[in-house]
Design an enzyme around this catalytic site. Structure first.
Site, mmCIF file in Angstrom:
data_model
loop_
_atom_site.group_PDB
_atom_site.id
_atom_site.type_symbol
_atom_site.label_atom_id
_atom_site.label_comp_id
_atom_site.label_asym_id
_atom_site.label_seq_id
_atom_site.Cartn_x
_atom_site.Cartn_y
_atom_site.Cartn_z
ATOM 1 N N PHE A 244 0.762 -1.147 -0.020
ATOM 2 C CA PHE A 244 -0.086 0.161 0.129
ATOM 3 C C PHE A 244 0.897 1.148 0.012
ATOM 4 O O PHE A 244 0.828 2.112 0.898
ATOM 5 C CB PHE A 244 -0.849 0.036 1.073
ATOM 6 C CG PHE A 244 -1.639 -1.392 1.360
ATOM 7 C CD1 PHE A 244 -2.788 -1.306 0.617
ATOM 8 C CD2 PHE A 244 -1.308 -2.251 2.144
ATOM 9 C CE1 PHE A 244 -3.728 -2.662 0.540
ATOM 10 C CE2 PHE A 244 -2.156 -3.402 2.499
ATOM 11 C CZ PHE A 244 -3.471 -3.523 1.832
ATOM 12 N N ASP A 265 0.804 -1.052 -4.876
ATOM 13 C CA ASP A 265 -0.365 -0.515 -4.661
ATOM 14 C C ASP A 265 -1.248 -0.668 -5.797
ATOM 15 O O ASP A 265 -0.926 -1.100 -7.021
ATOM 16 C CB ASP A 265 -0.075 1.053 -4.739
ATOM 17 C CG ASP A 265 -1.137 2.088 -3.926
ATOM 18 O OD1 ASP A 265 -1.024 2.490 -2.661
ATOM 19 O OD2 ASP A 265 -2.157 2.162 -4.619
ATOM 20 N N SER A 266 -2.469 -0.689 -5.478
ATOM 21 C CA SER A 266 -3.678 -0.845 -6.814
ATOM 22 C C SER A 266 -3.738 0.337 -7.439
ATOM 23 O O SER A 266 -4.554 0.162 -8.600
ATOM 24 C CB SER A 266 -4.781 -1.382 -6.241
ATOM 25 O OG SER A 266 -5.374 -0.373 -5.252
ATOM 26 N N ASN A 291 -3.315 -5.980 -6.462
ATOM 27 C CA ASN A 291 -4.046 -5.876 -5.150
ATOM 28 C C ASN A 291 -3.182 -6.468 -4.247
ATOM 29 O O ASN A 291 -2.674 -7.652 -4.480
ATOM 30 C CB ASN A 291 -5.295 -6.781 -5.467
ATOM 31 C CG ASN A 291 -6.053 -6.897 -4.106
ATOM 32 O OD1 ASN A 291 -5.823 -6.817 -3.132
ATOM 33 N ND2 ASN A 291 -7.361 -7.350 -4.547
ATOM 34 N N ALA A 292 -2.959 -5.771 -3.129
ATOM 35 C CA ALA A 292 -2.138 -6.143 -2.134
ATOM 36 C C ALA A 292 -2.309 -7.729 -1.345
ATOM 37 O O ALA A 292 -1.474 -8.215 -1.343
ATOM 38 C CB ALA A 292 -2.068 -5.193 -1.041
ATOM 39 N N ASP A 312 0.812 -0.781 5.191
ATOM 40 C CA ASP A 312 0.057 0.617 5.502
ATOM 41 C C ASP A 312 -1.211 0.690 4.622
ATOM 42 O O ASP A 312 -1.582 1.568 3.871
ATOM 43 C CB ASP A 312 0.692 1.975 5.333
ATOM 44 C CG ASP A 312 0.048 3.200 5.513
ATOM 45 O OD1 ASP A 312 -0.738 3.186 6.367
ATOM 46 O OD2 ASP A 312 0.777 4.312 4.967
ATOM 47 N N CYS A 352 -5.322 3.052 9.978
ATOM 48 C CA CYS A 352 -5.444 4.221 10.180
ATOM 49 C C CYS A 352 -6.978 4.216 10.486
ATOM 50 O O CYS A 352 -7.848 5.435 10.479
ATOM 51 C CB CYS A 352 -5.241 5.089 8.976
ATOM 52 S SG CYS A 352 -5.753 4.571 7.414
HETATM 53 N N1 SAH Z 1 1.648 4.248 2.843
HETATM 54 C C1 SAH Z 1 1.179 5.370 2.106
HETATM 55 C C2 SAH Z 1 -0.290 5.709 2.187
HETATM 56 C C3 SAH Z 1 -1.118 4.260 1.945
HETATM 57 S S1 SAH Z 1 -2.691 4.961 1.934
HETATM 58 C C4 SAH Z 1 2.046 6.455 2.240
HETATM 59 O O1 SAH Z 1 2.801 6.462 3.114
HETATM 60 O O2 SAH Z 1 1.713 7.588 1.467
HETATM 61 C C5 SAH Z 1 -3.577 3.426 1.239
HETATM 62 C C6 SAH Z 1 -3.207 3.056 -0.338
HETATM 63 O O3 SAH Z 1 -3.883 1.715 -0.552
HETATM 64 C C7 SAH Z 1 -3.784 4.178 -1.198
HETATM 65 O O4 SAH Z 1 -2.750 4.256 -1.969
HETATM 66 C C8 SAH Z 1 -4.613 3.057 -2.265
HETATM 67 O O5 SAH Z 1 -4.338 3.273 -3.667
HETATM 68 C C9 SAH Z 1 -4.128 1.539 -1.734
HETATM 69 N N2 SAH Z 1 -5.174 0.699 -1.832
HETATM 70 C C10 SAH Z 1 -6.368 0.455 -1.458
HETATM 71 N N3 SAH Z 1 -6.755 -0.945 -1.569
HETATM 72 C C11 SAH Z 1 -5.688 -1.726 -2.000
HETATM 73 C C12 SAH Z 1 -5.606 -2.885 -2.499
HETATM 74 N N4 SAH Z 1 -6.462 -3.793 -2.075
HETATM 75 N N5 SAH Z 1 -4.480 -3.278 -2.813
HETATM 76 C C13 SAH Z 1 -3.402 -2.457 -3.217
HETATM 77 N N6 SAH Z 1 -3.358 -1.263 -3.017
HETATM 78 C C14 SAH Z 1 -4.609 -0.659 -2.271
#
Ligand code: SAH
Length: 409
Positions: A244, A265-266, A291-292, A312, A352
Site C-alpha cells: 500500500f 499499490d492498486s 491488489n495487495a 499501510d 488508520c
Molecule cells: N503508505 C502510503 C499511504 C497508503 S494509503 C504513504 O505513506 O503515502 C492506502 C493506499 O492503499 C492507497 O494508495 C490505495 O491506492 C491503496 N490500496 C487500497 N486498496 C488496495 C488494495 N486492495 N491493494 C493495493 N493497494 C490498495
C-alpha cells in the site's frame, strides 16, 4: 473545563455577557456532560430544542437548565449538529479565527522538523472544526468539511490569515464531493483560491517529492505518516516490500538503507507519482500495480522472503459495524507478512481506522504472531505525526496506529 486551550478561552467573557441575539441551542444532560468532559461535539440526538438557525451559523449552547456552555458552529445536515468553538460567548468571530490560525502555525514551528510539508490546520485538533490545511513547500492546500467553515466570511478570513502568516505562492482548495454532499454544501470544484502555482517539490528528511495541488488522493501526500517514515528507516535493511505504497513515502525512505525496494499499490496514478519521486531522488524502486492481498498471498505461497515489510492499508473499518471484518483483513495481511520475513526482519504495520482501537490492533497482531509462530519484539509504538495533534479529551482526533517490530524465531 480543561478542553479549550487557555489562550483561546481568554476570548471568553463571563456567561452573564452572552449575546442575547444569537440563536440558542438547548442540549440534554448527556450532551452537556460530554462537553464538560472536554469534548467539542454535540450529537443531534442530544439537542432538546434549537431556534431557527442558518446552516453553519454561530449558536449559543445552553444546558437543559439554560446555563451557557459556550459558542458553537451549527450544522443542519451532520449528526454532529454542534461543534464548539469557545467555552464562552464570541463577540469577534473573525478575530477568533485569526488567532486559531496563528496558534496552529506557532505549534507547527515547535513540532515540525526536517520537512517543508506538514498539516498546518487539523480540524478539531486545532479547534477549527471542519478545516484542514496542508503545506507543501510554497503551496497551501485547503479543504472544508463542515457548513461552519464554508461560509464566505470564514473562508475569506482564513485565506487572508494563511496568506499573511504563511506567505505561500498559492492556496488551492481540494473538494471532497461526497463530504460536501453529506454536509449539504453547494457543489464546488477543486481549484486555486489564490496565486497561480499548482505544482511544487517538497522535501522531507532530505527526500524530494512531487506535489500537484489539483490531482491525487486526499490533499496530496499522507503527511500523518511523516514521522513514521524516518522511524522505519532507522531499522530497515536488506530486501524491502512497501505494501500500500501510494506515492512511495515509505519506499523512498527505506531505499537508502536497503538492497532493494518493491512498492505495491492498486492505484496506477499513485504509482506514476511514486516513479517520478524515485527519479527525483535517483533511486531504483520496483513499483507493482496490484491488489495487495493477492501479492501477499502469491508471494508467500511461492516462498518469497523479505527483511523489511511495511503494511499501510487504507481504513478497513469505516464504522464500528464492520470492526470484525476489518480485523480479519488486517490479520490476513499481517499473518502473510510475518511468514515472509526473514529472521531478524522488520515489520512496520499500521492502521488508520479510528474504529480499530490500539487494543484491537495489538490483539490482532498478537494472534497473528501466534499463528505464524514468530516472536515479535516491539521496537516502537507510534501514532500520527505531531502536526496532526491528538487532543487528550477528543478521542476522535487520534486514529493512526503504527507498530515497528523486530521479528525472530
Ligand atoms: N503508505 C502510503 C499511504 C497508503 S494509503 C504513504 O505513506 O503515502 C492506502 C493506499 O492503499 C492507497 O494508495 C490505495 O491506492 C491503496 N490500496 C487500497 N486498496 C488496495 C488494495 N486492495 N491493494 C493495493 N493497494 C490498495
Amino acid at each position: 473545563m480543561p478542553k479549550i486551550p487557555p489562550a483561546l478561552s481568554r476570548q471568553a467573557d463571563p456567561p452573564s455577557l452572552a449575546r442575547a441575539s444569537r440563536p440558542v441551542v438547548k442540549i440534554t444532560e448527556r450532551g452537556a456532560d460530554r462537553l464538560k468532559s472536554g469534548h467539542v461535539w454535540v450529537y443531534r440526538s442530544d439537542i432538546v430544542s434549537a431556534e431557527e438557525e442558518p446552516p453553519g451559523g454561530l449558536v449559543s449552547v445552553v444546558d437543559w437548565r439554560g446555563k451557557l456552555l459556550g459558542t458553537a458552529l451549527y450544522s443542519s445536515a451532520s449528526q454532529i449538529a454542534v461543534r464548539m468553538i469557545s467555552p464562552g460567548p464570541v463577540d469577534d468571530f473573525p478575530a477568533l479565527l485569526r488567532e486559531r490560525v496563528r496558534q496552529a502555525l506557532e505549534y507547527r514551528k515547535l513540532v515540525v522538523r526536517d520537512s517543508d510539508a506538514y498539516r498546518l490546520v487539523f480540524s478539531e485538533g486545532d479547534f477549527l472544526p471542519g478545516l484542514i490545511v496542508d503545506r507543501y513547500n510554497d503551496i497551501l492546500s485547503l479543504q472544508v468539511l463542515t457548513q461552519g467553515m464554508d461560509s464566505e466570511m470564514v473562508r475569506s478570513v482564513i485565506v487572508s490569515e494563511l496568506s499573511q502568516q504563511g506567505n505561500p505562492a498559492a492556496i488551492a482548495e481540494r473538494v471532497d464531493a461526497r463530504v460536501r454532499e453529506l454536509e449539504q454544501l453547494p457543489v464546488r470544484q477543486s481549484g486555486l483560491i489564490q496565486g497561480e502555482k499548482t505544482s511544487t517539490i517538497f522535501t522531507m528528511d532530505g527526500i524530494r517529492f512531487q506535489f500537484s495541488a489539483l490531482e491525487g488522493q486526499k490533499t496530496g501526500a499522507f503527511l500523518d505518516q511523516r514521522e513514521n517514515y524516518a522511524a522505519a528507516a532507522q531499522y530497515a535493511h536488506g530486501e524491502a516490500l512497501d505494501v500500500f505504497c501510494y506515492q512511495g513515502g515509505f519506499a523512498l525512505h527505506l531505499a537508502p538503507h536497503c538492497s532493494s525496494v518493491t512498492g505495491v499499490d492498486s492505484s496506477r496514478p499513485a504509482l506514476e507519482v511514486a516513479e517520478q519521486n524515485a527519479a527525483l531522488n535517483g533511486r531504483e524502486i520496483e513499483w507493482l500495480e496490484a491488489n495487495a492481498f493477492d501479492v501477499l498471498k502469491d508471494y508467500s505461497a511461492a516462498g518469497r522472503q523479505y527483511d523489511t515489510i511495511v503494511l499501510d492499508p487504507p481504513a478497513f473499518a469505516k464504522s464500528k459495524k464492520n470492526l470484525e471484518t476489518a480485523l480479519r483483513g488486517y490479520k490476513e495481511l499481517n499473518l502473510r507478512a510475518l511468514k515472509m520475513l526473514r529472521r531478524g526482519g522488520i515489520l512496520v504495520t499500521c492502521s488508520c481506522s479510528y474504529h480499530v482501537s490500539q487494543g484491537d490492533f495489538m490483539g490482532m497482531l498478537t494472534s497473528a504472531a501466534l499463528d505464524a509462530g514468530r516472536t515479535l519484539r516491539v521496537l516502537e509504538y507510534r501514532t500520527q505525526a505531531k502536526d496532526h495533534p491528538i487532543i487528550a479529551t477528543i478521542p476522535e482526533t487520534s486514529y493512526l496506529k503504527a507498530v515497528i517490530y523486530h521479528v525472530s524465531a
